[in-house]
Structures are given as structure tokens and as C-alpha cells.
Write an enzyme that holds these catalytic residues in place. Structure first.
Site, PDB file in Angstrom:
ATOM      1  N   ASP A   1      52.327  16.693  -0.562  1.00 36.74           N
ATOM      2  CA  ASP A   1      52.868  15.620   0.008  1.00 36.74           C
ATOM      3  C   ASP A   1      52.804  14.413   1.552  1.00 36.74           C
ATOM      4  OD1 ASP A   1      51.780  17.290   1.809  1.00 36.74           O
ATOM      5  OD2 ASP A   1      53.689  18.704   3.028  1.00 36.74           O
ATOM      6  N   HIS A   2      51.540  14.871   2.158  1.00 38.79           N
ATOM      7  CA  HIS A   2      50.823  14.264   2.616  1.00 38.79           C
ATOM      8  C   HIS A   2      50.100  12.381   2.180  1.00 38.79           C
ATOM      9  CE1 HIS A   2      51.218  17.551   5.524  1.00 38.79           C
ATOM     10  NE2 HIS A   2      50.468  16.444   6.852  1.00 38.79           N
TER      11      HIS A   2
ATOM     12  N   ASP B   1      47.911  23.806   8.231  1.00 38.33           N
ATOM     13  CA  ASP B   1      49.255  22.880   8.362  1.00 38.33           C
ATOM     14  C   ASP B   1      49.642  23.092   9.914  1.00 38.33           C
ATOM     15  OD1 ASP B   1      50.197  19.914   7.703  1.00 38.33           O
ATOM     16  OD2 ASP B   1      51.400  20.676   9.414  1.00 38.33           O
TER      17      ASP B   1
ATOM     18  N   ARG C   1      55.176  14.739  16.788  1.00 37.96           N
ATOM     19  CA  ARG C   1      53.680  13.947  17.005  1.00 37.96           C
ATOM     20  C   ARG C   1      53.860  12.619  17.190  1.00 37.96           C
ATOM     21  NH1 ARG C   1      49.641  18.101  14.407  1.00 37.96           N
ATOM     22  NH2 ARG C   1      50.123  19.402  15.596  1.00 37.96           N
TER      23      ARG C   1
ATOM     24  N   SER D   1      46.527  18.470  14.939  1.00 39.18           N
ATOM     25  CA  SER D   1      46.464  19.054  13.592  1.00 39.18           C
ATOM     26  C   SER D   1      45.297  19.798  13.368  1.00 39.18           C
ATOM     27  CB  SER D   1      46.859  18.345  12.350  1.00 39.18           C
ATOM     28  OG  SER D   1      45.262  18.073  12.067  1.00 39.18           O
TER      29      SER D   1
ATOM     30  N   ARG E   1      42.981  20.536  10.777  1.00 40.43           N
ATOM     31  CA  ARG E   1      42.041  19.699   9.903  1.00 40.43           C
ATOM     32  C   ARG E   1      41.126  20.235  10.666  1.00 40.43           C
ATOM     33  NH1 ARG E   1      44.130  14.132  12.347  1.00 40.43           N
ATOM     34  NH2 ARG E   1      46.033  14.841  11.575  1.00 40.43           N
TER      35      ARG E   1
HETATM   36  C1  MIC Z   1      49.807  16.621  11.463  1.00 39.59           C
HETATM   37  O1  MIC Z   1      51.396  16.438  10.777  1.00 39.59           O
HETATM   38  O2  MIC Z   1      48.799  16.354  12.249  1.00 39.59           O
HETATM   39  C2  MIC Z   1      49.036  16.601  10.078  1.00 39.59           C
HETATM   40  C3  MIC Z   1      48.803  16.126   9.293  1.00 39.59           C
HETATM   41  O3  MIC Z   1      50.220  17.504   9.126  1.00 39.59           O
HETATM   42  C4  MIC Z   1      47.885  18.150  10.129  1.00 39.59           C
HETATM   43  C5  MIC Z   1      47.406  18.328   8.669  1.00 39.59           C
HETATM   44  C6  MIC Z   1      46.271  17.550   8.344  1.00 39.59           C
HETATM   45  O4  MIC Z   1      46.288  16.861   8.792  1.00 39.59           O
HETATM   46  O5  MIC Z   1      46.243  17.524   7.376  1.00 39.59           O
HETATM   47  C7  MIC Z   1      48.204  19.230  10.777  1.00 39.59           C
HETATM   48  O6  MIC Z   1      49.767  19.172  11.751  1.00 39.59           O
HETATM   49  O7  MIC Z   1      48.123  20.096  11.233  1.00 39.59           O
HETATM   50 FE1  SF4 Z   2      53.857  16.089   7.625  1.00 40.33          FE
HETATM   51 FE2  SF4 Z   2      52.374  16.971   9.450  1.00 40.33          FE
HETATM   52 FE3  SF4 Z   2      54.663  15.070   9.742  1.00 40.33          FE
HETATM   53 FE4  SF4 Z   2      55.207  17.053   9.202  1.00 40.33          FE
HETATM   54  S1  SF4 Z   2      54.078  17.166  11.275  1.00 40.33           S
HETATM   55  S2  SF4 Z   2      56.154  15.006   8.230  1.00 40.33           S
HETATM   56  S3  SF4 Z   2      53.494  17.909   8.166  1.00 40.33           S
HETATM   57  S4  SF4 Z   2      52.492  15.094   8.809  1.00 40.33           S
END
Ligand code: MIC
Ligand code: SF4
Length: 748
Positions: free
Chosen positions: A92-93, A157, A445, A641, A643
């Protein structure tokens, strides 16, 4: 888990919970019930909130494509043939939003071919379910297929808590945690404290689930939930749909909470039935008393939770949060005044709805209700209006029910069922690179640079219905709840509050959902990693600690203000290298503000005296000379996140310790897992002591023990020294990770 496995779990509840009530000498909250039922060994376990380390058996692991690469690479190092718990991977990302779903999907499949082949082949080999690109965003797909009341899952995630909308404890973790659980080890987490949120009144009119959580973000702040579970209860809870509860739990990640959860109710049962899980719904109904807090807890919550928050849904106004932090909250009625007072551009450049937080059928229907009203009044979207459906099932259903048509007629563009602009996968051409501009979305976010890589973009978050109304106005000056817009006939037009069914009357439409089951015989499958890939790189174990104290290390950077994982390891175009530790490490600290110089992402090479050098480059130069370094940081360091690149890159480039005022939970664990010392100042004012040319020694490491502070000596350029204490939260076991060089080294 199959219905039979869920039944086995539920059948064990009455006895286990009765035993826990006897041992604790009191009734149980819902979160406690789920933890107790998943304890590896109830009797041996210490149940001390905020202090004990819980050892738990998880029911499921979910991984997305950006973090899942590292999770799988680490799992592969365990040498296991099959995963020990049901697990899935979700693509998805990595899908970039550019020109609309169909073209964007084609491009993604070509561009990310190598990574998708790796994820698919590893999934096939190790017994993991694989959800193809286009199937949807991890949390929406998990809610539709896997989440169930009373379950415990982990996901790579931070928004995994979305599953709390179905009464599950669903917790975000780094890839190392996932790798270990898939390899059959117990999962460990600090016993969270419990915050009870009592909801009274009813959601009505414009007020939506998003407003519950954005309001709470304003109240508790981005670190208010650290190492806590937010448990909702009270008569208002049942006025919120299961997917709405999902929205609230999902964005609980923005409080830093370990997770959030709602008690089982009829709205969850309805959702389970609508998603073809009637068997689970019936079972949950049968065991309902175990899937909610005990009656005495609900009646006198103050005695059983560590903190209580009351929210009267009747009084709650729609909220808008931002820019730059999800806890900068105000009711919509105050937005225009706030924007003027702060000089934020009132003109909105883009309006975006969807994301894992807000892309349910109900969300889309409520937004479409606003869209239809606007069009009936002769209006069209004034600005680009982008829609990301959460899953293929949502997409097919809203297409069938005319909702997509309404969005398109109003001037909207439908993007792929993926994260897209929420994670910087957004090719935007309507503003200049550093041009201050305003966007509104229903995402969760809004850290600087998050959506389009530009820190000049001011991102505001609110409910999809408010975003849709703002798309007609194109300005923060408009308050859709109280204000009017000029219609084409010049007469003022006022929206009526959105209305929607929570679930599709005709059931969900099912398209090609894109699930691929693992191979019958994994031994015959080879994991595909091309030899000279720029996107994938097998991991090599980090070196073990050499037993020596850290002496006279330079400070690579002292960060000031917010240092989220988006600051430490930005996403966007860097998502390309999530499976290649060396390449991605070039992004290290690109977004961090250097307290010594005020620069972003740059600093001084203290060995050469060169200034204005990217921090990753300085770290590489130190590493080449065999010089290790430390990082000094501020509050809630590593917020956001899951990550683990934000811990692995520093580790890889020579970081020995990160010393901060406070940490966010997942990041602190990620540092421990990767063998970096996470330290907090004994006195927060110690942050001020560190200067650009100082050297830092950390001594007494041979005697590292739980609860015992370490000594940090700061040596000033003139040779003067200052000695301070720093704390750590490592357990005996976590200290073995540090000694071994990483948790993975310690386990293998
Ligand atoms: C996010 O919303 O910041 C992400 C991208 O989904 C991250 C995961 C990632 O960095 O791959 C998260 O929320 O953990
Ligand atoms: Fe994707 Fe993270 Fe955004 Fe949710 S918050 S849509 S998991 S990047």
C-alpha cells in the site's frame, strides 16, 4: 484466525479472567482482559502497570510493504522455515499518486516490481498471506478481514491500533518485533498504564469520530498517550459505528498511545456481519461479557484506570488540527481567526479525503452527501479534490452506489487504494518547492514535509465531510457548520449536516481483492532478491559490543524541537530504498533541525571543520575513520511512525547512543532492538549543556543494569568536563541485546 481458533480463545476466557480477578482482587478493564488472556504465563507474569515487561502470545502479525521489507529480511535471519503465527503483507505504501488510480497503479507495479517480487516470494515461501498492490491500505484490509473482538495483534505500522474499532488490542511495532514473533518468540512490551475515556451523549450533526480523536489530541498532546492504552467506554460509545471507532483508535497513534480499544457492541457485530464474518459476530455475542470491561469498572471507573477523561459527544464541535502537529487543535469555528492570527495562507490549495484513518463506507457516504448538496446548489470544487479509498472493497462499493460519481462530478480525482499523498507519495505540481501553502485532509499526520516533501506546506487535518465542504470554498475562512457560501445565483447557501448509512444496504461489492495464499510447499519457493539490486540488500549482523566504554564521541547532531521519525528518516521518495539499508541511510536526519546551527539536515564535521554538510555524509566520514558518535535530542524523540530505519540507519552509520529528554515508545524499542543505547537526561535541563564541539563519554557500561543510571561526561573544547546522569529503561534481556549488538544477534 479461523472461527474455531477464535472460539478456543474465547472458551478459555471465563476461567482465565476469574483467576485474574482473584489474583488482582478486583474487577478487570477490557484491555486487562485481553492482556491476561494472551499472557504466555499468567502466574509467572508481573502485572505492574508502567513497570512490568509483559510477555504475550499474539494472534496475528500484519506488515505493510515499506516496513515489511526489513521485517522479512530480519525474519529470514532467524533461519525458520515458516512463520509461527498467522501473518500478512499488504502492498500500500509504495504507490505514488500522480494522475489517478489506473495510471498510478500501472506505474507502481512497474517501478516497484523488484520489491513486490521479493515480498510476494518471501510470503509464499514462509506461509504469509500476500495482499497485492491495489488491494487496499493495511489497516482497512485488516479491519475488513482479520480484526476481531478480544484479539491481540501487532503490525509494522504505527496505525495498527485501527483494529481497536473491532475491540482488538492492535499494536504498532518495528520490524524486528514482527520478525521475532513470526519466528516463534513471545512478544514483549512494557505493561501500559490505562487511560479510560468515558463517552456520554451521542455523535450527531457535523460531529464525527474524527472529532473525538482530534479533540483528544489537543487535550492530551502527542506524548500524552506514551506507554498507555486508551480504553473507551460509556453510553456514547455505541453511537459510533465500528469503522468510526477504528478512526478514533487509528489516530490514537498521534497521542503516542500503545494502542486504543473499544468494548464489543452491536455496531461491531453489524460490521462483522457486513464483512461476511457472521460466525465471529455470533461468537462474540455469546461471549460479550468478556469482551467489555467488568460492570464495576464501568460504574466506578476512577478506581480502575490510571487517568479518566470525559467527553460529552453532545457538546463536541467538529475540530481541525494543524499545521505541523496533530495536537494543534481548535473547533472549526475558531479556525479562521487562528489562521489570521498566525498569518497562515487562508487559500486552500488541495483537499484530500481517505487514508487508513478515514476511508470507510460511512466516511465516503457522509462526504458524498456534502458533495451532492454542493452540486445541487450549483457549486463545484474550487480546488483539486483527491480521494483515496481505503480498500478495493470500499472502492467497488462506492462505485456501485454512485458515491464515486458524486465526487467526480464535483471535480474530484480518485486515486489508487493506497497511502499515496498521506506518506509523501504525491507528485504535486501546483505549487513551487518552498512556497508556503495550505492543504486540508482527513489523514492522521501532518508533520512538516510529510505529504509533498515540502516543509512550507501547512497541512490541516479534519473529518472527510469538513474537508469536502472546504473543497467547495477553497478557504480556511469558511466554517461549513455555521457559515454560508455564495451560490452561483448569488444567494447564500448553507450545507445541512451530513447524513449517511454506516454500512452499504446492498452489502459490500467484492471486486478482485488481490489476496494470494502462501505456497503449499514453501521449500520449493526461492526468495527473489536480484544480485545487484538498488532496492534490496540482505542484512549483515551488526557487530557485538566490544565491552569498552564509549569515550570522547562527537555529537553528530543535537536536534531541537520536534524530531519525529519523518525528521530522522523521511519517507516520500526515500520509500524506494526501504529494503536497502545502505542506500536509505543517505536520508538520515534530513528533516532534523540542528540546534547548534539552525540548519535542517546539516551540520559540522568536527574532524575536518567543514560546515553545512549533510548529516548522513558526516556520519559516513566518521564511520570511515572508525569514529562512533552520539545524538542529543529533545522531547518525544522518534514520535510518529514505526519505521525502524530511523534506528537502523544511525546504528549502521556508527551511532552508539541517543540521549534525549524523552522518547516515543516504538522508536525507543527500535533503538534497543538495533543495539543503540537510548538514554534520557536525569535532569531535562542537561540538554542545554551539550555544545557543538563537545565530546561525550558514556562510562560504566560493563555494569549496565536495569534501573541503574549511566554516567555521561561532557568534555568541552577547553578540556573542562561536566558529569551528568542519564537513565535508561532497559531490562536484563534488553541489555543482552545491547551486548550482542542487536536483539536479533542475541536471539540467533
Ligand atoms: C506513517 O503513517 O508514518 C507510515 C508511513 O505508515 C509509517 C510506516 C512507515 O514509515 O513505513 C507508520 O505509521 O508506522
Ligand atoms: Fe498509510 Fe500510514 Fe497514511 Fe495510514 S497513516 S494511509 S498507513 S501512510
Amino acid at each position: 484466525m479461523s472461527v474455531e481458533q477464535i472460539e478456543t480463545l474465547y472458551a478459555a476466557m471465563p476461567d482465565r479472567l476469574a483467576r485474574a480477578r482473584r489474583t488482582f482482587g478486583r474487577p478487570l478493564t477490557l484491555a486487562e482482559k485481553i492482556l491476561v488472556v494472551h499472557a504466555i504465563d499468567f502466574d509467572a507474569q508481573a502485572w505492574d502497570r508502567g513497570r512490568a515487561q509483559l510477555r504475550l502470545r499474539v494472534d496475528r502479525v500484519a506488515m505493510q510493504d515499506a516496513t515489511g521489507q526489513m521485517a522479512l529480511l530480519q525474519f529470514m535471519q532467524s533461519g525458520k522455515k515458516q512463520v509461527a503465527v498467522p501473518s500478512t503483507v499488504h502492498c500500500d505504501h509504495l504507490i505514488r499518486a500522480e494522475s489517478g488510480a489506473s495510471d498510478d497503479m500501472k506505474r507502481a507495479v512497474t517501478e516497484n516490481n523488484e520489491v513486490y517480487n521479493f515480498l510476494r516470494s518471501a510470503s509464499r515461501k514462509y506461509g504469509i498471506g500476500f495482499w497485492r498492490p491495489g488491494s487496499g491500505i493495511i489497516h482497512q484490509v485488516v479491519l475488513e478481514n482479520y480484526a476481531f473482538p478480544g484479539g491481540l495483534m501487532i503490525g509494522t505500522d504505527s496505525h495498527t491500533p485501527n483494529g481497536g474499532g473491532l475491540g482488538m488490542l492492535a499494536i504498532g511495532v518495528g520490524g524486528a518485533d514482527a520478525g521475532e514473533v513470526m519466528a516463534g518468540l513471545p512478544w514483549e512490551v512494557l505493561h501500559p498504564k490505562l487511560v479510560g475515556v468515558r463517552l456520554t451523549g451521542k455523535l450527531h450533526g457535523w460531529t464525527s469520530p474524527k472529532d473525538v480523536i482530534t479533540y483528544l489530541c489537543g487535550l492530551l498532546t502527542v506524548k500524552g498517550g506514551t506507554n498507555k492504552i486508551i480504553e473507551y467506554f460509556g453510553p456514547g460509545a455505541e453511537s459510533i459505528s465500528a469503522t468510526g471507532k477504528g478512526t478514533i483508535c487509528n489516530m490514537g497513534a498521534e497521542l503516542g498511545a500503545t494502542t486504543s480499544v473499544f468494548p464489543f457492541d452491536s455496531r461491531m457485530a453489524a460490521y462483522l456481519r457486513a464483512t461476511e464474518r457472521a460466525g465471529v459476530a455470533t461468537l462474540a455475542e455469546q461471549y460479550a461479557e468478556h469482551l467489555v470491561a467488568d460492570a464495576e469498572v464501568r460504574e466506578t471507573p476512577g478506581r480502575f484506570y490510571d487517568e479518566i477523561v470525559e467527553i460529552d459527544l453532545d457538546q463536541l464541535e467538529p475540530h481541525v488540527v494543524g499545521p505541523h502537529s496533530p495536537d494543534r487543535a481548535r473547533p472549526i469555528s475558531k479556525l479562521a481567526v487562528d489562521a489570521r492570527a498566525n498569518g497562515w495562507p487562508a487559500t486552500i490549495k488541495n483537499a484530500l479525503i481517505g487514508s487508513c484513518t478515514n476511508s470507510s463506507y460511512e466516511d465516503m457516504r457522509r462526504a458524498a452527501h456534502i458533495a451532492t448538496q454542493g452540486m445541487k446548489a450549483g457549486l463545484r470544487a474550487k480546488i483539486p479534490f483527491l480521494i483515496t479509498p481505503g480498500s478495493e472493497r470500499i472502492y467497488q462499493t462506492i462505485k456501485r452506489d454512485g458515491i464515486l460519481d458524486a465526487f467526480e462530478k464535483m471535480g474530484g480525482t480518485v486515486l489508487a487504494n493506497a497511502c499515496g499523498p498521506c506518506i509523501g507519495q504525491w507528485k504535486r505540481s501546483d505549487v513551487g518547492r518552498d512556497e508556503p501553502n495550505t492543504i486540508v485532509s482527513s489523514f492522521n499526520r501532518n508533520f512538516p514535509g510529510r505529504n509533498d516533501g515540502s516543509a512550507a506546506t501547512l497541512s490541516f487535518l479534519t473529518s472527510p465531510e469538513i474537508v469536502t465542504a472546504l473543497a467547495f470554498a477553497g478557504t480556511l475562512e469558511f466554517d461549513p457548520v455555521h457559515g454560508t457560501l455564495g451560490g452561483p445565483d448569488g444567494r447564500p447557501f448553507r450545507f445541512t449536516p451530513p447524513e449517511a448509512e454506516e454500512l452499504p444496504r446492498a452489502g459490500f461489492a467484492r471486486g478482485e481483492e488481490g489476496y494470494e495464499a502462501p505456497a503449499e510447499d514453501g521449500d520449493r519457493v526461492t526468495v527473489e532478491i536480484p544480485a545487484h539490486s538498488e532496492r534490496l540488500q540482505l542484512l549483515r549482523p551488526f557487530p557485538a559490543w566490544d565491552g569498552a566504554d564509549f569515550i570522547d564521541l562527537p555529537i553528530l547532531v543535537k536536534t531541537t524541537g520536534k524530531t519525529t521519525t519523518d525528521h530522522i528518516s523521511p519517507a516520500g521518495r526515500w520509500l524506494l530504498y526501504r529494503g536497502h539499508l545502505d542506500r536509505i541511510s543517505d536520508n538520515m536526519f534530513l528533516g532534523a533541525v540542528n540546534a547548534f546551527t539552525g540548519e535542517t539536515g546539516q551540520g559540522l564535521n568536527v574532524l575536518t571543520g567543514e560546515r553545512g554538510i549533510p548529516l548522513a555524509q558526516i556520519a559516513r566520514a566518521y564511520k570511515a575513520k572508525g569514529v562512533s558518535w552520539v545524538v542529543v535530542g529533545d522531547e518525544n524523540y522518534g514520535e510518529g511512525s514505526s519505521r525502524e530505519h530511523a534506528a537502523m540507519s544511525p546504528r549502521y552509520l556508527g551511532c552508539k547512543a541517543v540521549i534525549v529528554r524523552s522518547f516515543a515508545r516504538i522508536h525507543e524499542t527500535n533503538l534497543k532492538k538495533q543495539g543503540v543505547l537510548p538514554l534520557t537526561f536525569g535532569d531535562p535541563r542537561d540538554y542545554e549543556r551539550f555544545g557543538e564541539n563537545d565530546r561525550v563519554s558514556i562510562t560504566g557500561l560493563g555494569g549496565l543494569a536495569p534501573g541503574k543510571p549511566v554516567t555521561v561526561v561532557i568534555r568541552k573544547p577547553d578540556g573542562a568536563t561536566q558529569t551528568i546522569r542519564a537513565n535508561h529503561s532497559m531490562t536484563d534481556e534488553q541489555i543482552t541485546w545491547f551486548r550482542a549488538g542487536s536483539a536479533l544477534n542475541a536471539a540467533t
